[in-house]
Design an enzyme around this catalytic site. Sequence first.
Site, PDB file in Angstrom:
ATOM      1  N   GLY A 198     -20.404  -2.728  26.172  1.00 20.60           N
ATOM      2  CA  GLY A 198     -19.581  -1.640  25.672  1.00 20.60           C
ATOM      3  C   GLY A 198     -19.591  -1.436  24.177  1.00 20.60           C
ATOM      4  O   GLY A 198     -19.033  -0.447  23.699  1.00 20.60           O
TER       5      GLY A 198
ATOM      6  N   ARG B 298     -26.276  -0.604  25.421  1.00 19.93           N
ATOM      7  CA  ARG B 298     -26.483   0.418  24.394  1.00 19.93           C
ATOM      8  C   ARG B 298     -26.729  -0.196  23.016  1.00 19.93           C
ATOM      9  O   ARG B 298     -27.601   0.260  22.268  1.00 19.93           O
ATOM     10  CB  ARG B 298     -25.240   1.311  24.345  1.00 19.93           C
ATOM     11  CG  ARG B 298     -25.399   2.590  23.567  1.00 19.93           C
ATOM     12  CD  ARG B 298     -24.056   3.318  23.446  1.00 19.93           C
ATOM     13  NE  ARG B 298     -23.411   3.539  24.727  1.00 19.93           N
ATOM     14  CZ  ARG B 298     -23.627   4.586  25.513  1.00 19.93           C
ATOM     15  NH1 ARG B 298     -24.476   5.521  25.141  1.00 19.93           N
ATOM     16  NH2 ARG B 298     -23.005   4.708  26.668  1.00 19.93           N
TER      17      ARG B 298
ATOM     18  N   CYS C 214     -34.193  25.593  34.006  1.00 19.53           N
ATOM     19  CA  CYS C 214     -33.418  26.798  34.330  1.00 19.53           C
ATOM     20  C   CYS C 214     -31.943  26.476  34.520  1.00 19.53           C
ATOM     21  O   CYS C 214     -31.407  26.575  35.623  1.00 19.53           O
ATOM     22  CB  CYS C 214     -34.006  27.450  35.578  1.00 19.53           C
ATOM     23  SG  CYS C 214     -35.765  27.743  35.375  1.00 19.53           S
ATOM     24  N   GLU C 215     -31.299  26.047  33.469  1.00 20.52           N
ATOM     25  CA  GLU C 215     -29.871  25.758  33.452  1.00 20.52           C
ATOM     26  C   GLU C 215     -29.393  26.031  32.031  1.00 20.52           C
ATOM     27  O   GLU C 215     -30.057  25.612  31.069  1.00 20.52           O
ATOM     28  CB  GLU C 215     -29.587  24.256  33.704  1.00 20.52           C
ATOM     29  CG  GLU C 215     -30.064  23.699  34.999  1.00 20.52           C
ATOM     30  CD  GLU C 215     -28.982  23.638  36.069  1.00 20.52           C
ATOM     31  OE1 GLU C 215     -27.807  23.946  35.748  1.00 20.52           O
ATOM     32  OE2 GLU C 215     -29.325  23.301  37.204  1.00 20.52           O
TER      33      GLU C 215
ATOM     34  N   GLU D  46     -22.502  -8.613  27.728  1.00 24.78           N
ATOM     35  CA  GLU D  46     -23.462  -7.764  28.455  1.00 24.78           C
ATOM     36  C   GLU D  46     -23.776  -6.485  27.686  1.00 24.78           C
ATOM     37  O   GLU D  46     -23.575  -5.374  28.194  1.00 24.78           O
ATOM     38  CB  GLU D  46     -22.892  -7.389  29.832  1.00 24.78           C
ATOM     39  CG  GLU D  46     -22.506  -8.554  30.714  1.00 24.78           C
ATOM     40  CD  GLU D  46     -21.742  -8.123  31.976  1.00 24.78           C
ATOM     41  OE1 GLU D  46     -21.299  -6.947  32.045  1.00 24.78           O
ATOM     42  OE2 GLU D  46     -21.583  -8.957  32.869  1.00 24.78           O
ATOM     43  N   PRO D  47     -24.254  -6.577  26.460  1.00 23.51           N
ATOM     44  CA  PRO D  47     -24.536  -5.341  25.720  1.00 23.51           C
ATOM     45  C   PRO D  47     -25.769  -4.626  26.284  1.00 23.51           C
ATOM     46  O   PRO D  47     -26.744  -5.266  26.672  1.00 23.51           O
ATOM     47  CB  PRO D  47     -24.818  -5.841  24.299  1.00 23.51           C
ATOM     48  CG  PRO D  47     -25.349  -7.228  24.479  1.00 23.51           C
ATOM     49  CD  PRO D  47     -24.659  -7.778  25.701  1.00 23.51           C
TER      50      PRO D  47
END
Length: 417
Positions: A239, A276, A342-343, A273-274
């Site tokens: 986190g 990112r 196409c969005e 538990e990194p």
Amino acid sequence: MDLFNFIAGKLHCEEVSVAKIAEEVGTPFYLYSANTLKRHISAFNNALSSLDHLVCFAVKANSNLQVLNIVGKQGAGADIVSGGELFRALKAGIPAEKIVYSGVGKTKPEISQALEAGILMFNMESLEEMEAICSVAANLGKKAQVSFRVNPDVDPKTHPYISTGLKKNKFGLPIVEALEAYKEAVQRNELEVVGISCHIGSQITELSPFVDALKRVLRVADALKKEGVGIKYIDIGGGVGIRYKDETPPTPEEYGKAIADILAGTDFTVIVEPGRAIAGNAGILVTRLIYTKETPEKTFYIVDAAMNDLARPSLYKAYHEIVAVEERDVPWKAVDVVGPICETGDFLARDRELPQMEPGDLLAVKSAGAYGFTMSSNYNSRPRPPEVVVSGNDFWIARKRETYEDLVRGETIREIA
Ligand SMILES: *Cc1c(COP(=O)(O)O)cnc(C)c1O
């Protein structure tokens, strides 16, 4: 600290020019810096060096085999959330004894696969899951090392989709039920209770939620000790946030010190538990401008990467810095950087100041090493981009660009009347 820098006006990853890689592999592509990954693992290891500890890289952030191999060689284990991630972690050479398994919906085949491999610990998220683990372990004649993931009910002050440690979230056991659950678990012959875990969310930019959660978890561990339930591992999840724009997340040093201050004098082994914080700023997504399109309202840079390649802007309105790969002395203006899908939600940036560019020019979407490729899809039948790794002055394709044949692999047509 990352290793993406401009040298003589050209963006480099470590010592290699990004434009040169684009020439060889085509666009779009993900690009990872091996030495940034190594540094980040080392930073966590150093920060926790006063404690017995294990850094388990969260595989869902970046599950490329080469990336897992690099972090594994640096001493990291893995935090997995599926059988597929277990398969990848083992294939990349991460030892089973360094793998922890989180997630609310582990199936019996997945539990069996992890027990056979001999992982360090299942972070159990419910009593129902405990029953499933017991039944699989009994069938295999094995004992499962387990912890309960408790939900400490602290607000991580991040995007609601990536908050996981609030009472209303689906994750973990309510902390008030933990003691009773542990009392049940220690009576099971199929289980060896070894830990307690939590994970409160992602992209957290303050220390206090981590400190609060750890203190709450430690209180449970102490209560368990009084009941005669000894626990070795305290797993405080991942986190730790990164800088995408102007955030000032805690550094690994600050985070490690806060943990060490709380755990000093205890004999727990701490697991972090990194995901990112290891991979995010170790990667970029490189894309090429296809068209510039002027409407009365806006200027669009239509590029060859899209929401299927990098979902975070569409999914969370996430900000990713975008830079021109070659610096030029030209006027800047506000543009929308959009993909070919196409969005209307297919954008990488909106109202972003960028230099005037021509079709064919390269752009780099920064901080794309975590939750980038792993969240990619084939939407609009777009082959997924290659993943390229740089180390020093060397680079190689760690995952090939998908082909059209890859897109239809496993599909068959039955002629119907
Ligand atoms: C997603 C996740 C992580 C990693 O989170 P980051 O924000 O990437 O550090 C760690 N542990 C668990 C259980 C997770 O679900």
